[in-house]
Write a protein that holds these residues in place. Structure first.
Motif, PDB file in Angstrom:
ATOM      1  N   LEU A   1     -18.124   7.520  -8.836  1.00  0.00           N
ATOM      2  CA  LEU A   1     -19.196   6.660  -8.325  1.00  0.00           C
ATOM      3  C   LEU A   1     -19.665   5.677  -9.386  1.00  0.00           C
ATOM      4  O   LEU A   1     -19.973   4.520  -9.086  1.00  0.00           O
ATOM      5  N   MET A   2     -19.709   6.124 -10.635  1.00  0.00           N
ATOM      6  CA  MET A   2     -20.113   5.232 -11.716  1.00  0.00           C
ATOM      7  C   MET A   2     -19.113   4.097 -11.881  1.00  0.00           C
ATOM      8  O   MET A   2     -19.497   2.932 -12.081  1.00  0.00           O
ATOM      9  N   MET A   3     -17.821   4.384 -11.760  1.00  0.00           N
ATOM     10  CA  MET A   3     -16.803   3.345 -11.892  1.00  0.00           C
ATOM     11  C   MET A   3     -16.863   2.350 -10.736  1.00  0.00           C
ATOM     12  O   MET A   3     -16.644   1.148 -10.935  1.00  0.00           O
ATOM     13  N   LEU A   4     -17.176   2.837  -9.538  1.00  0.00           N
ATOM     14  CA  LEU A   4     -17.354   1.920  -8.415  1.00  0.00           C
ATOM     15  C   LEU A   4     -18.558   1.011  -8.658  1.00  0.00           C
ATOM     16  O   LEU A   4     -18.535  -0.176  -8.309  1.00  0.00           O
ATOM     17  N   GLY A   5     -19.600   1.574  -9.274  1.00  0.00           N
ATOM     18  CA  GLY A   5     -20.744   0.749  -9.657  1.00  0.00           C
ATOM     19  C   GLY A   5     -20.370  -0.289 -10.687  1.00  0.00           C
ATOM     20  O   GLY A   5     -20.897  -1.414 -10.673  1.00  0.00           O
TER      21      GLY A   5
ATOM     22  N   LEU B   1       0.825  -1.207   0.000  1.00  0.00           N
ATOM     23  CA  LEU B   1       0.000   0.000   0.000  1.00  0.00           C
ATOM     24  C   LEU B   1       0.861   1.260   0.000  1.00  0.00           C
ATOM     25  O   LEU B   1       0.540   2.237  -0.687  1.00  0.00           O
ATOM     26  N   VAL B   2       1.944   1.227   0.757  1.00  0.00           N
ATOM     27  CA  VAL B   2       2.855   2.378   0.783  1.00  0.00           C
ATOM     28  C   VAL B   2       3.463   2.600  -0.600  1.00  0.00           C
ATOM     29  O   VAL B   2       3.510   3.734  -1.104  1.00  0.00           O
ATOM     30  N   ALA B   3       3.918   1.508  -1.240  1.00  0.00           N
ATOM     31  CA  ALA B   3       4.510   1.621  -2.575  1.00  0.00           C
ATOM     32  C   ALA B   3       3.476   2.084  -3.598  1.00  0.00           C
ATOM     33  O   ALA B   3       3.771   2.911  -4.472  1.00  0.00           O
ATOM     34  N   ALA B   4       2.254   1.567  -3.494  1.00  0.00           N
ATOM     35  CA  ALA B   4       1.206   1.922  -4.444  1.00  0.00           C
ATOM     36  C   ALA B   4       0.845   3.397  -4.365  1.00  0.00           C
ATOM     37  O   ALA B   4       0.501   4.025  -5.377  1.00  0.00           O
ATOM     38  N   LEU B   5       0.919   3.976  -3.167  1.00  0.00           N
ATOM     39  CA  LEU B   5       0.615   5.399  -3.003  1.00  0.00           C
ATOM     40  C   LEU B   5       1.819   6.282  -3.300  1.00  0.00           C
ATOM     41  O   LEU B   5       1.682   7.356  -3.894  1.00  0.00           O
ATOM     42  N   ALA B   6       3.006   5.828  -2.910  1.00  0.00           N
ATOM     43  CA  ALA B   6       4.200   6.666  -3.026  1.00  0.00           C
ATOM     44  C   ALA B   6       4.611   6.894  -4.478  1.00  0.00           C
ATOM     45  O   ALA B   6       4.998   8.018  -4.854  1.00  0.00           O
ATOM     46  N   ILE B   7       4.548   5.866  -5.315  1.00  0.00           N
ATOM     47  CA  ILE B   7       5.030   5.985  -6.696  1.00  0.00           C
ATOM     48  C   ILE B   7       4.267   7.045  -7.485  1.00  0.00           C
ATOM     49  O   ILE B   7       4.881   7.937  -8.097  1.00  0.00           O
ATOM     50  N   PRO B   8       2.924   7.026  -7.531  1.00  0.00           N
ATOM     51  CA  PRO B   8       2.214   8.093  -8.258  1.00  0.00           C
ATOM     52  C   PRO B   8       2.468   9.484  -7.672  1.00  0.00           C
ATOM     53  O   PRO B   8       2.580  10.465  -8.416  1.00  0.00           O
ATOM     54  N   LEU B   9       2.555   9.575  -6.330  1.00  0.00           N
ATOM     55  CA  LEU B   9       2.789  10.882  -5.714  1.00  0.00           C
ATOM     56  C   LEU B   9       4.161  11.429  -6.076  1.00  0.00           C
ATOM     57  O   LEU B   9       4.324  12.632  -6.309  1.00  0.00           O
TER      58      LEU B   9
ATOM     59  N   VAL C   1      -3.313   6.910 -12.640  1.00  0.00           N
ATOM     60  CA  VAL C   1      -2.907   5.659 -12.005  1.00  0.00           C
ATOM     61  C   VAL C   1      -3.472   5.573 -10.590  1.00  0.00           C
ATOM     62  O   VAL C   1      -3.961   4.514 -10.157  1.00  0.00           O
ATOM     63  N   LEU C   2      -3.442   6.688  -9.868  1.00  0.00           N
ATOM     64  CA  LEU C   2      -3.926   6.688  -8.485  1.00  0.00           C
ATOM     65  C   LEU C   2      -5.434   6.397  -8.436  1.00  0.00           C
ATOM     66  O   LEU C   2      -5.895   5.582  -7.617  1.00  0.00           O
ATOM     67  N   ILE C   3      -6.196   7.049  -9.303  1.00  0.00           N
ATOM     68  CA  ILE C   3      -7.652   6.828  -9.324  1.00  0.00           C
ATOM     69  C   ILE C   3      -7.962   5.422  -9.818  1.00  0.00           C
ATOM     70  O   ILE C   3      -8.825   4.716  -9.261  1.00  0.00           O
ATOM     71  N   TRP C   4      -7.272   4.988 -10.861  1.00  0.00           N
ATOM     72  CA  TRP C   4      -7.482   3.641 -11.420  1.00  0.00           C
ATOM     73  C   TRP C   4      -7.220   2.563 -10.377  1.00  0.00           C
ATOM     74  O   TRP C   4      -8.013   1.638 -10.210  1.00  0.00           O
ATOM     75  N   ARG C   5      -6.124   2.725  -9.632  1.00  0.00           N
ATOM     76  CA  ARG C   5      -5.789   1.728  -8.616  1.00  0.00           C
ATOM     77  C   ARG C   5      -6.728   1.801  -7.415  1.00  0.00           C
ATOM     78  O   ARG C   5      -6.979   0.792  -6.763  1.00  0.00           O
ATOM     79  N   PHE C   6      -7.252   2.984  -7.134  1.00  0.00           N
ATOM     80  CA  PHE C   6      -8.237   3.076  -6.060  1.00  0.00           C
ATOM     81  C   PHE C   6      -9.476   2.253  -6.403  1.00  0.00           C
ATOM     82  O   PHE C   6      -9.998   1.514  -5.555  1.00  0.00           O
ATOM     83  N   VAL C   7      -9.924   2.365  -7.642  1.00  0.00           N
ATOM     84  CA  VAL C   7     -11.139   1.665  -8.057  1.00  0.00           C
ATOM     85  C   VAL C   7     -10.901   0.168  -8.167  1.00  0.00           C
ATOM     86  O   VAL C   7     -11.753  -0.635  -7.766  1.00  0.00           O
ATOM     87  N   THR C   8      -9.747  -0.241  -8.688  1.00  0.00           N
ATOM     88  CA  THR C   8      -9.512  -1.662  -8.995  1.00  0.00           C
ATOM     89  C   THR C   8      -8.630  -2.381  -7.981  1.00  0.00           C
ATOM     90  O   THR C   8      -8.357  -3.575  -8.158  1.00  0.00           O
ATOM     91  N   TYR C   9      -8.190  -1.678  -6.950  1.00  0.00           N
ATOM     92  CA  TYR C   9      -7.355  -2.343  -5.925  1.00  0.00           C
ATOM     93  C   TYR C   9      -7.790  -1.947  -4.519  1.00  0.00           C
ATOM     94  O   TYR C   9      -8.258  -2.790  -3.752  1.00  0.00           O
ATOM     95  N   TYR C  10      -7.674  -0.655  -4.155  1.00  0.00           N
ATOM     96  CA  TYR C  10      -8.037  -0.236  -2.798  1.00  0.00           C
ATOM     97  C   TYR C  10      -9.502  -0.537  -2.503  1.00  0.00           C
ATOM     98  O   TYR C  10      -9.840  -0.973  -1.396  1.00  0.00           O
ATOM     99  N   PHE C  11     -10.370  -0.294  -3.479  1.00  0.00           N
ATOM    100  CA  PHE C  11     -11.794  -0.536  -3.261  1.00  0.00           C
ATOM    101  C   PHE C  11     -12.077  -2.026  -3.050  1.00  0.00           C
ATOM    102  O   PHE C  11     -12.956  -2.395  -2.271  1.00  0.00           O
ATOM    103  N   TYR C  12     -11.317  -2.880  -3.734  1.00  0.00           N
ATOM    104  CA  TYR C  12     -11.452  -4.323  -3.528  1.00  0.00           C
ATOM    105  C   TYR C  12     -11.116  -4.684  -2.082  1.00  0.00           C
ATOM    106  O   TYR C  12     -11.766  -5.555  -1.482  1.00  0.00           O
ATOM    107  N   LEU C  13     -10.093  -4.036  -1.527  1.00  0.00           N
ATOM    108  CA  LEU C  13      -9.712  -4.305  -0.143  1.00  0.00           C
ATOM    109  C   LEU C  13     -10.745  -3.761   0.832  1.00  0.00           C
ATOM    110  O   LEU C  13     -11.137  -4.445   1.785  1.00  0.00           O
ATOM    111  N   LEU C  14     -11.209  -2.533   0.601  1.00  0.00           N
ATOM    112  CA  LEU C  14     -12.147  -1.898   1.521  1.00  0.00           C
ATOM    113  C   LEU C  14     -13.500  -2.606   1.532  1.00  0.00           C
ATOM    114  O   LEU C  14     -14.060  -2.882   2.602  1.00  0.00           O
TER     115      LEU C  14
END
Length: 332
Positions: free
Chosen positions: A40-44, A12-20, A295-308
């Motif tokens: 919201l549409m992408m989360l749907g 998670l640290v690497a996933a956030l640090a690289i785009p930043l 990349v940050l938004i894409w990974r939030f939808v397809t990775y972080y959201f999967y975890l949450l």
């Protein structure tokens, strides 16, 4: 278990640090300008993907798990996806699926065969997609120096399918060679025969699953295609939402290459490798700040959201069983 948690935190640290680091301070402006309605549409869309996979699971089981409702199959898919995203190399996914299906009377060999057929349909989809992208590159006369992005994954997928076909076609020969190797490694006779017996059960279950009616297998493949087409449209929509433009075929290719590279990082969800590769591929096309934000938004939808979203479902359905299974593996 501690190693898994530390790997997840590091990922998670690497996933956030690289785009930043790539986008710098300007990434904040890009993120603020992104439409909330589109997010919201992408989360749907992800919920649609989970439902498609749940229906695919039900068709693959073909009644072997009793009357499995869509809601129950949906929870199994969410728990499995969480385990894939939370463990190195996605190793927790198959274990979670096996544990949840075992509760419904499905034998481990059958569950493994179902998972294998599921992965096989994914391989067929990606191979078909790469062929389509290759045709697009040739027809549109896109920079052919980037042809390796199409050629390399295609070669790997074709090789994997050929190896699988050869293994199933020459199963007896493969078992004989494997037995000799294990004997040279001083593996006990009882262990060798136990492994051979489990592999035989798996092979028979795999053949049984592949012998489902053709219309049913075709429906499973169509659901697979629908799932990946929806999921792989996320990055395209993210780029559009940031006011940039890239053809859908290239966003498809970027995601394929990035996720493959992510597996080499051996961190949960391909963290680090996926962000670094996708940022490198997108930056020449839309600039560093837009690429990092995408990349940050894409990974939030397809990775972080999967975890949450998957964490509470995983705890409710498979948490204790998964911990017991991991404890048994550590004791061996």
């Amino acid at each position: 278990m501690k190693r898994i948690i530390w790997c997840l935190v590091l990922g998670l640290v690497a996933a956030l640090a690289i785009p930043l680091l790539i986008g710098g301070r300007g990434i904040v402006t890009e993120l603020r300008s992104f439409p909330t309605s589109l997010l919201l549409m992408m989360l749907g869309m992800i919920f649609v993907c989970w439902n498609l996979n749940a229906l695919r699971l039900r068709l693959l089981l073909a009644g072997r798990a009793g009357k499995l409702s869509q809601v129950r199959a949906f929870s199994i898919v969410m728990a499995t996806e969480f385990a894939i995203c939370a463990t190195p190399g996605g190793t927790g996914g198959p274990l979670t699926l096996l544990g949840l299906l075992a509760r419904r009377g499905v034998r481990p060999a059958q569950s493994s065969a179902i998972f294998a057929v599921d992965q096989l349909t994914d391989l067929l989809f990606f191979l078909s997609g790469l062929v389509g992208v290759a045709a697009y590159v040739l027809i549109e006369a896109v920079d052919l120096q980037l042809g390796w992005l199409v050629g390399l994954p295609t070669t790997l997928l074709v090789s994997a399918l050929v190896i699988l076909w050869l293994t199933l076609s020459h199963y007896n020969r493969v078992m004989q060679v494997t037995g000799r190797w294990l004997e040279k490694l001083n593996v006990k006779r009882r262990s060798r025969f136990g492994l051979a017996r489990r592999l035989l059960h798996f092979r028979n279950s795999l053949v049984e699953t592949l012998r489902l009616p053709r219309w049913l297998l075709f429906a499973i493949f169509l659901l697979c295609c629908a799932h990946w087409l929806v999921r792989y449209s996320v990055l395209f929509l993210v780029v559009q939402g940031l006011g940039q433009h890239i053809d859908w075929a290239w966003t498809f290719l970027v995601q394929m290459v990035s996720m493959a590279a992510g597996q080499l990082s051996f961190l949960p969800g391909g963290a680090g490798g996926a962000e670094l590769t996708s940022s490198a591929l997108l930056t020449p096309l839309i600039g560093a700040q837009a690429a990092a934000a995408s990349v940050l938004i894409w990974r939030f939808v397809t990775y972080y959201f999967y975890l949450l979203a998957g964490f509470p479902i995983f705890l409710a359905t498979a948490g204790r069983a998964f911990l017991r299974m991991m404890a048994r593996r550590q004791q061996r």
